[in-house]
Design an enzyme around this catalytic site. Sequence first.
Site, short mmCIF file in Angstrom:
data_model
loop_
_atom_site.label_atom_id
_atom_site.label_comp_id
_atom_site.label_asym_id
_atom_site.label_seq_id
_atom_site.Cartn_x
_atom_site.Cartn_y
_atom_site.Cartn_z
CG HIS A 581 -2.19 0.81 1.02
ND1 HIS A 581 -2.42 1.55 -0.11
CD2 HIS A 581 -3.29 0.98 1.81
CE1 HIS A 581 -3.59 2.15 -0.01
NE2 HIS A 581 -4.14 1.81 1.15
CG ASP A 585 -2.84 5.14 -4.09
OD1 ASP A 585 -2.13 5.01 -3.07
OD2 ASP A 585 -2.76 6.13 -4.86
#
Length: 611
Positions: A581, A585
């Site tokens: 992450h 995204d």
Amino acid sequence: MPVSVTMPRLGESVTEGTVTRWLKQEGETVEVDEPLLEVSTDKVDTEIPSPAAGVLSRIVVAEDETAEVGSELAVISGEGESAGSDAPQEDEAAEPEQAEPATEPTAAAEGTGPEPEQEQEQEQPKAQAAPASSGAGTAVKMPALGESVTEGTVTRWLKQVGETVEVDEPLLEVSTDKVDTEIPSPVAGTVLEIKVPEDETAAVGADLAIIGTADAAPAESAPEPEPAPKAEAKPAPKAEPKPEPEVAEPTPGAGYNEPAAEAESAAQPAKAEQAAQPAAPTATPARSSATAQGGGEEAAGYVTPLVRKLAGEHGVDLASVNGTGVGGRIRKQDVLEAAEKAKAAKAAPAPTPQPAAAAPAKPAAKAQPSAKRGSTEKLPRIRATIAKRMQQSLHEMAQLTTVIEVDVTRIAKLRTQAKEPFQQRHGVKLSFLPFFALAAIEALQTYPIVNASMDLDAGTITYPDAEHLGIAVDTERGLMVPVIHGAGDLNLGGIAKRIADLAERTRTNKISPDEIAGATFTLTNTGSRGALFDTPIVPSPQSAMLGTGAVVKRPVVVNDPDLGEVVAVRSMVYLALSYDHRLIDGADAARFLVAVKERLEGGNFEAELGL
């Protein structure tokens, strides 16, 4: 000219390797490209072929020792050079006996006296060195079983002191942080001493045991002048008629009449070979029958000559035997148990009440794994390595998993239509995995951020120029990930063939180091074991990994053009994408998964399947 055997580069990032096993011993002949030794790195275990034909005159790096890339492992001399070096030792050893009574030759040699004396002094230690090693037996050393492996733990001795062992017969089991494996005996003989007991750790190259070989007596009888005390250390019980070597040499051949096929490689004198000849014809048909019955080594994995011979004698089909050795290797005990079961099966149909008695036999076999209940065992090194890497990956990344549901009914119908033609054309079965792989590769080309890697310290993002797809493979040694390099250049058939080929060679330990390194994206098929979905751990330095669940049929609401929303039975699957992450995204991950979903649900693979 002697030829040096050096440690090859076995991978892009590999800097060293560990010698796990020497397939040839000092003094044995070897042909060009004949397997000479086995080397293990943190990427793969592989065989190193001989660069030249000749005699293995010297082994520089012992088993279980680690050597850097380019360093010398052994020296191979020409056959003429080897024979020439041995012949002078025997001639010069015999010359001193004739030189004592002959006065005239010694006077004639006075002009060159110092040089022969120096040569004798230099060659006499060599003559003593050979009997010393043979008199004390052959040392079994800890091989190098990985690139960074410096030691190994003896988990189990398959032979005890006083027991006989054949060449290549499994002698002990060793565990490292890379692999658990069996160490075969380098020679035939008797286990004289076990230096490292079970559950103890030894450094690479350390002596594990001493094996007395059958050719020790002939070797010691040659240099009689000085090595006489050493010759009495071992051959005392066997070679009693020492003054008459011609009588003593045939004795080992007659005494070891049954394993004569293995003893012939020791290059015994002519009389010993004649004594061993009656046993040779019996060994040859045994091996050929074992190969015919068992389907060869490809059907049953690596099988030692002893096991093949034993299977032939008992009429055991090696393809039907489940090996209990490391990596599923078939051992002598497995063949004997299979032979006993076959005899019991033949006798069982005679009386009718036998089926009731056969039922309790199955729980007995299943009870073996339950022996671990309530016990504590040492953590295998390969499992410890996997644990460290997984933990490190979780600490380095901010990992997140997104799951999507996909309707693969159209693909299921295509598989039914194209299964048989596809297998005939490509030689492999058509599973769902190649469809998932192809859809993922196409989505990676559209969304390269999922295929990228990030260096936070350098502040850079690297986008590879190709899609190198890693395929997680479940093996006896643990989870391994071979790589399809340049997967974006392959069609559906090419991907299916590469997956089948890599998986097979990974499970049989025939994969090369470069084929396990360099993945930019990994695919794991946990659905093959029935799991609906999981949350894969992304291997560093990759940024994403896709997990495919089991394809199951269940009622789903679909939109029919004529009937509207209806409930129908569909083939459904969950796809789980784990990603870093910090770089990817949630929206990027969702876009990637939707692209895969649309490609699979569209089912437009007719051109790929030739339909």
